[in-house]
Design an enzyme around this catalytic site. Sequence first.
Site, PDB file in Angstrom:
ATOM      1  N   GLU A  83      -2.545   8.895   8.218  1.00 10.57           N
ATOM      2  CA  GLU A  83      -1.345   8.707   8.545  1.00 10.57           C
ATOM      3  C   GLU A  83      -0.587   9.227   9.738  1.00 10.57           C
ATOM      4  O   GLU A  83       0.336   8.905  10.127  1.00 10.57           O
ATOM      5  CB  GLU A  83      -0.437   9.205   7.283  1.00 10.57           C
ATOM      6  N   CYS A 106     -10.864   3.042  -0.044  1.00 15.45           N
ATOM      7  CA  CYS A 106      -9.562   3.329   0.239  1.00 15.45           C
ATOM      8  C   CYS A 106      -9.342   2.470   1.563  1.00 15.45           C
ATOM      9  O   CYS A 106      -9.860   2.578   2.597  1.00 15.45           O
ATOM     10  CB  CYS A 106      -9.326   4.804   0.553  1.00 15.45           C
ATOM     11  N   ASP A 141       0.680  -1.206  -0.076  1.00 18.13           N
ATOM     12  CA  ASP A 141      -0.087  -0.096   0.073  1.00 18.13           C
ATOM     13  C   ASP A 141       0.950   1.188  -0.001  1.00 18.13           C
ATOM     14  O   ASP A 141       1.976   1.021   0.470  1.00 18.13           O
ATOM     15  CB  ASP A 141      -0.887  -0.062   1.003  1.00 18.13           C
ATOM     16  N   SER A 142       0.316   2.396  -0.302  1.00 19.35           N
ATOM     17  CA  SER A 142       1.129   3.611  -0.216  1.00 19.35           C
ATOM     18  C   SER A 142       1.460   4.086   1.148  1.00 19.35           C
ATOM     19  O   SER A 142       2.573   4.720   1.404  1.00 19.35           O
ATOM     20  CB  SER A 142       0.359   4.927  -0.751  1.00 19.35           C
ATOM     21  N   CYS A 174      -4.340  -1.491  -2.024  1.00 17.40           N
ATOM     22  CA  CYS A 174      -4.814   0.033  -1.925  1.00 17.40           C
ATOM     23  C   CYS A 174      -5.643   0.222  -3.225  1.00 17.40           C
ATOM     24  O   CYS A 174      -5.442  -0.179  -4.453  1.00 17.40           O
ATOM     25  CB  CYS A 174      -3.258   0.638  -2.252  1.00 17.40           C
ATOM     26  N   HIS A 196      -7.341   3.008   3.757  1.00 22.81           N
ATOM     27  CA  HIS A 196      -6.973   3.737   4.910  1.00 22.81           C
ATOM     28  C   HIS A 196      -8.391   4.141   5.791  1.00 22.81           C
ATOM     29  O   HIS A 196      -8.315   4.193   6.818  1.00 22.81           O
ATOM     30  CB  HIS A 196      -6.590   5.024   4.598  1.00 22.81           C
TER      31      HIS A 196
END
Length: 275
Positions: free
Chosen positions: A153, A192, A11-12, A74, A194
Site C-alpha cells: 500500500e 493475498c 478488496d481492502s 481479497c 497484494h
Amino acid sequence: MNKNSPIGIFDSGVGGLTVVKEILQELPHESLIYLGDTARVPYGTRGKEVITKFALEMANYLLKHNVKILVVACNTISATCLNEIQTLSSVPVLGVIDSAVDEALKATKIKHIGVIGTRATISSGVYEDKIKKIDSQIKVSSASCPLLVPLVEEGFTSCLATKLIVQDYLNKLPLKDIDPDSIGIDTLILGCTHYPLLQDIIQDVAGQKITLIDSAKPLAKNLRKILEEKNLLRENKKPNYEFYITDAPERAKEIAENFFGKKLPGEFKKIDLEC
Ligand code: DGL
C-alpha cells in the site's frame, strides 16, 4: 440483473487490482467497478466481526451500483466472510480461494504446498482445509506475513527493506533453497491479492524452482465460465471502468499505473462507505 451491468470487484486496498488486470485480459468487453477500502486497510490484522462489517459495507455499495456479479478480490475477506456476503447478495459472489487451490493442486509434483497470506487468512486454516479435502495426502506449510500488505500500500514493491522482510517470512517455510536437507515445498500460493505486486522479490527469495500461484488468472477464467453459464456476458459495447477508493485515490492510481505499466482507463474517485 442485466448482462450489460458491470462486474463489481472489491478488496481492502489496491491488491484487488492484480485481479482486475487479469479480468481485463480475459474479459475485455466487460464493464468493471472496483472498490478498494484504502482508508481502513489492512483487514488481515483484524478480527472476524470487523472484517465482516467492512466487507458487507463494500458489497452493499457495489450492489447499489447494480453489478451483475461480485468478485471478492481479497483472500482475507474470502476466508473470513464469503458466506455472509453470499447471504446478503442478490447476485452471484465469487471468492479467490478455490481458484488458487485448484491451480496449486495442478502444480505440485511432490505434494507439498506452501501458503503465505495475512494473519486472518492463515489463522482461518481455509487453504489447508480445502486442499486436504481434495487430497488428504498433500502436506501444507503456511506462514502469515502481516507486514507485506502495508508495504505494498506504501508502494514499497521493489526495495531492499521489503526483500529482507520477505526473507524473514519465507524462512518460516521449508524451502529447499534455504534448507537443502528439507524436502521442501515446490509450490507457493500467494494467498493475498497484494502479493503479486511483490512477485519478483518473492520468486527471488523463494528460488526459481518454486512455482508461485496467483489466483487472479484462474479466477478470471472461472468468472468467464460463470458469466457464460448464466448468460451474463456483456454484449459487444464499449466497456466502462470506474475505480472507487476510500482514501488517497491519487496514490492508489499511481500504484495501479506502476503495476499495469500504463495509464488506466477510468477515474479514481474517493468515496465514503460509512455515510
Ligand atoms: N488483498 C487482501 C488479501 O488478499 C489484503 C488483506 C488486508 O487488507 O490485510 O488478503
